[in-house]
Design an enzyme around this catalytic site. Structure first.
Site, short mmCIF file in Angstrom:
data_model
loop_
_atom_site.label_atom_id
_atom_site.label_comp_id
_atom_site.label_asym_id
_atom_site.label_seq_id
_atom_site.Cartn_x
_atom_site.Cartn_y
_atom_site.Cartn_z
N SER A 85 -12.47 3.95 2.01
CA SER A 85 -12.34 3.97 3.41
C SER A 85 -11.41 5.03 3.98
O SER A 85 -10.44 5.32 3.27
CB SER A 85 -11.79 2.64 4.05
OG SER A 85 -11.74 2.64 5.41
N TYR A 131 -7.62 -5.08 4.01
CA TYR A 131 -8.56 -4.18 3.71
C TYR A 131 -8.19 -3.15 2.98
O TYR A 131 -8.73 -2.24 1.89
CB TYR A 131 -9.45 -3.98 5.22
CG TYR A 131 -10.63 -3.17 4.73
CD1 TYR A 131 -12.07 -3.60 4.18
CD2 TYR A 131 -10.76 -1.67 5.42
CE1 TYR A 131 -12.91 -2.75 4.01
CE2 TYR A 131 -11.89 -1.02 5.10
CZ TYR A 131 -12.96 -1.67 4.51
OH TYR A 131 -13.94 -0.75 4.36
#
Length: 255
Positions: free
Chosen positions: A147, A160
């Site tokens: 990400s 996350y």
């Protein structure tokens, strides 16, 4: 003259979002597919039909990437699918795409949320790859998904992002350990994408969408095909010498 063997890619979480786009872009590039889905068989079968419309072969298999106890059985299912559909015992590309999000400040993150992110994104990627390595051909490719949030920090995504940072480190270790087999391993790091991920906030929240667009050099949020196209390109023959790299595909956010 020997007929080239069609490559086979296994893409996790391919019934929707980035995985769906990835599978369809690969099919358009002449790749056959094993696609996995968590619970929505109908969506997965629809993706299989679209892949077949490209003239490619495909099968859909159920998989929960957050439950490592199922991975050995899943590997046996993949072995059967390869034999039944392709009369082969190896596939060529593994795309670790499946995942879920969690939005909470560090102060408010529960252990349950943290453990879920760990099981899905880090433990899942580690041990699913481990179980599938005997089925990945020498000279094949692995592409893990990270990400943009490992490069820049946005409040509420710590758990996350921490797991995705681990995936990036894992990628380098995999590349080192699998080099003797000629297997290259890279990470793709999407920016904010307009999907239903995380409840669809980027897609459905107009204020958030506009804010991200203002921070992005190309002036918009990403779309699934931006990522699917990048994955297909990274797995093409022209990129076979790219290895152990983190490739951010974000349109130039926070630069």
């Amino acid at each position: 003259m020997t007929t080239p063997i069609t490559p086979i890619a296994l893409v996790t979480g391919a019934s929707r979002g980035l995985g769906r786009s990835t599978a369809l872009k690969l099919a358009a590039n002449g790749v056959d597919l094993i696609v996995t889905y968590h619970s929505n068989l109908a969506e997965a079968e629809a993706v299989v039909q679209l892949i077949q419309a490209h003239g490619r072969r495909a099968v859909a298999l159920q998989l929960d990437v957050g439950d490592s106890n199922t991975f050995a059985a899943f590997a046996r299912t993949v072995t059967t699918a390869l034999a039944d559909t392709w009369q082969r015992d190896r596939f060529d590309y593994l795309v670790n795409n499946a995942g879920s999000g969690a939005h909470a400040s560090i102060a408010d993150t529960s252990e349950e949320q943290f453990d879920r992110m760990f099981n899905v994104h880090l433990k899942g990627t580690f041990f699913l790859t481990q179980k599938l390595l005997p089925l990945l051909r020498d000279g094949g490719r692995i592409l893990n998904t990270s990400s943009g949030l490992t490069r820049f920090a946005l409040p509420g995504f710590a758990a996350y992002a921490v797991m995705k940072g681990g995936v990036e480190v894992l990628t380098r270790y995999l590349a080192q350990e699998l080099g003797a087999r000629g297997i290259s391993v890279n990470t793709i790091a999407p920016g904010a994408i307009s999907t239903d991920f995380g409840g669809g906030a980027v897609r459905d929240n107009a204020e958030m969408n506009a804010s991200i667009a203002r921070q992005t050099a190309l002036g918009r949020v990403g779309m699934p095909d931006d990522i699917g196209g990048a994955v297909a390109a990274l797995l093409s023959d022209g990129n076979r010498w790219v290895n152990a790299q983190r490739i951010e595909v974000s349109g130039g956010i926070a630069i």
